[in-house]
Scaffold this motif. Structure first.
Motif, mmCIF file in Angstrom:
data_model
loop_
_atom_site.group_PDB
_atom_site.id
_atom_site.type_symbol
_atom_site.label_atom_id
_atom_site.label_comp_id
_atom_site.label_asym_id
_atom_site.label_seq_id
_atom_site.Cartn_x
_atom_site.Cartn_y
_atom_site.Cartn_z
ATOM 1 N N ARG A 185 40.634 53.477 11.064
ATOM 2 C CA ARG A 185 40.601 53.006 12.446
ATOM 3 C C ARG A 185 40.510 54.186 13.421
ATOM 4 O O ARG A 185 39.792 54.136 14.424
ATOM 5 N N ALA A 186 41.207 55.256 13.070
ATOM 6 C CA ALA A 186 41.218 56.434 13.946
ATOM 7 C C ALA A 186 39.810 57.031 14.075
ATOM 8 O O ALA A 186 39.474 57.638 15.084
ATOM 9 N N GLY A 187 38.998 56.841 13.037
ATOM 10 C CA GLY A 187 37.646 57.390 13.076
ATOM 11 C C GLY A 187 36.639 56.498 13.799
ATOM 12 O O GLY A 187 35.496 56.882 14.000
ATOM 13 N N LEU A 188 37.074 55.286 14.170
ATOM 14 C CA LEU A 188 36.160 54.346 14.830
ATOM 15 C C LEU A 188 36.175 54.557 16.340
ATOM 16 O O LEU A 188 37.201 54.921 16.896
ATOM 17 N N PRO A 189 35.040 54.303 17.006
ATOM 18 C CA PRO A 189 35.066 54.330 18.473
ATOM 19 C C PRO A 189 36.096 53.317 18.987
ATOM 20 O O PRO A 189 36.271 52.259 18.388
ATOM 21 N N LYS A 190 36.735 53.655 20.083
ATOM 22 C CA LYS A 190 37.826 52.825 20.623
ATOM 23 C C LYS A 190 37.430 51.371 20.868
ATOM 24 O O LYS A 190 38.217 50.453 20.680
ATOM 25 N N ARG A 191 36.184 51.171 21.325
ATOM 26 C CA ARG A 191 35.802 49.810 21.717
ATOM 27 C C ARG A 191 35.466 48.904 20.529
ATOM 28 O O ARG A 191 35.228 47.709 20.708
ATOM 29 N N VAL A 192 35.420 49.471 19.322
ATOM 30 C CA VAL A 192 35.068 48.665 18.141
ATOM 31 C C VAL A 192 36.305 47.915 17.623
ATOM 32 O O VAL A 192 37.261 48.530 17.180
ATOM 33 N N PRO A 193 36.295 46.575 17.680
ATOM 34 C CA PRO A 193 37.458 45.839 17.196
ATOM 35 C C PRO A 193 37.497 45.778 15.670
ATOM 36 O O PRO A 193 36.455 45.844 15.011
ATOM 37 N N MET A 194 38.715 45.688 15.153
ATOM 38 C CA MET A 194 38.862 45.555 13.695
ATOM 39 C C MET A 194 39.813 44.391 13.422
ATOM 40 O O MET A 194 40.913 44.351 13.969
ATOM 41 N N ALA A 195 39.357 43.450 12.595
ATOM 42 C CA ALA A 195 40.212 42.321 12.229
ATOM 43 C C ALA A 195 40.664 42.508 10.788
ATOM 44 O O ALA A 195 39.876 42.932 9.936
ATOM 45 N N LEU A 196 41.934 42.211 10.516
ATOM 46 C CA LEU A 196 42.451 42.318 9.155
ATOM 47 C C LEU A 196 42.575 40.931 8.541
ATOM 48 O O LEU A 196 43.180 40.046 9.130
#
Ligand code: ADP
Ligand code: MG
Length: 378
Positions: free
Chosen positions: A344-355
């Motif tokens: 997650r830390a490597g992703l651009p801030k605006r990219v959402p991640m769902a678990l």
């Protein structure tokens, strides 16, 4: 931004990622959500195991988008506000559809019966990927859907999907193809030899190397396909326009295993290079750490705490195997959590991640696809 907003704001969602991570399942679940939310939705799936067909209650998914019958939803306690359409692509059928669509009617039977065509359509690398994109363009350009969800083929390298149109374009662009589209080829060897000694020699070598003995067949194939190739380049440009369009969102599906996360990271980098950036991530099959109410997480190394907790569940039996199993699960969940944080830390801030948790059973039916929504969009 959340994944809910992301899907809500885009008309095309592409589910990408390495094989077996849950692309087909996630695509189906997102499409179902669209229909439940009142968007007229189509899902294009590429699933040799036909798991999606099964989960949508359809034994066969044709090459046309077919509406999922209302009775099926009702049987699972679901009431979509808009219809859901599904279609499935397979390699052979995809090429045949291309021929049906673009070849002149009188040339069709000849192409379909051509042995070289039959060989090519079943083995040409990237053809399935290309057809998925071509089909996607048709669905988008039809204007009939508010949401189009596309699954990607089960290739080992997810990148194949993005690069297939360009590869096919390059292949068709090579002069070798244009060579074959010359009338004297159909006449066979003798005519060819008369025309050009060098060409004859090269083709003889080609014949030996490829094992394709009927050059006339190849030539006939390219000649009858030539109409089909004419505006191929424009169609490929159109495909890339759709893939790069503002209304398209690539969602990368991954699982929290080290190797799979590495692949996802590599894919994300390549996608950015190709100007098809990922806009969302679904982290699928996550194992959640067990937590106690109030006192928080349980350290897998804290054997006393684990034995107290698990001992009760053992109900008089030897608790040792249960303790061991629990500690292993807890350590697995912990490792996953660390890797997910790092990713997650490597992703651009605006990219959402769902678990999405790892469910105890496979996701096959509409009700379970709907159960994923709480995690995807919750
Ligand atoms: N969250 C989940 N929990 C449990 N099983 C899952 C989950 N997501 C997917 N699966 C199962 O994993 C298998 C692979 O999923 P699939 O969507 O076909 O992957 P892909 O399309 O990426 O190859 C299927 O049997 C599916 O039911
Ligand atoms: Mg799949």
């Amino acid at each position: 931004m959340t994944l809910e907003e992301l899907v809500g704001r885009h008309r095309v969602v592409v589910s990408a990622g390495s094989g077996g991570v849950g692309k087909t399942t996630v695509a189906a679940s997102i499409a179902l959500w669209g229909a439940l939310e009142g968007r007229r939705t189509a899902v294009l799936t590429i699933d040799p195991a036909r798991r999606l067909a099964t989960s949508l209650g359809l034994e066969t998914l044709g090459h046309d988008a077919r509406e999922i019958p209302a009775a099926l939803f009702a049987a699972q306690g679901l009431a979509p506000k808009a219809p859901l359409f599904a279609m499935m692509l397979d390699q052979k059928g995809a090429w045949d559809a291309l021929v049906e669509r673009y070849a002149p009617p009188d040339a069709r039977p000849r192409i379909l019966a051509n042995p070289f065509y039959q060989h090519l359509s079943q083995t040409f690398a990237g053809s399935q990927e290309y057809m998925a994109i071509e089909q996607l363009c048709l669905l988008v350009d039809s204007g009939a859907y508010d949401l189009v969800v596309v699954d990607t083929p089960p290739t080992r390298h997810a990148l194949d999907f993005l690069e297939a149109p360009r590869r096919i374009d390059d292949f068709l662009d090579r002069s070798v193809v244009k060579w074959f589209v010359r009338p004297y080829f159909s006449a066979g060897w003798s005519a060819l030899r008369a025309v050009n000694r060098t060409a004859s020699f090269l083709l003889h070598r080609l014949e030996q190397a490829t094992g394709v003995s009927a050059l006339a067949e190849i030539s006939d194939f390219f000649t009858s396909m030539s109409g089909l190739f004419e505006n191929f380049h424009e169609r490929i440009e159109r495909a890339y326009d759709v893939l790069r369009g503002a209304e398209t969102a690539f969602v990368v599906v991954s699982s929290p295993e080290e190797q799979v996360l590495g692949d996802a990271e590599y894919l994300a980098g390549k996608m950015a290079e190709l100007r098809m950036p990922l806009k969302g991530v679904v982290m699928n099959r996550v194992h959640a750490e067990v937590r106690r109410e109030k006192r928080g997480t349980i350290d897998p190394d804290d054997l006393d705490a684990v034995t107290t907790l698990v001992g009760r569940a053992a109900g008089g039996r030897d608790p040792a195997p249960l303790v061991e199993n629990f500690a292993a699960y807890q350590a697995l969940a912990r490792g996953e959590q660390l890797r997910i944080e790092q990713f997650r830390a490597g992703l651009p801030k605006r990219v959402p991640m769902a678990l999405v948790p790892n469910f105890a059973r496979d996701v096959h039916d509409l009700a379970t696809l709907a159960a994923m929504h709480a995690h995807l969009f919750g």
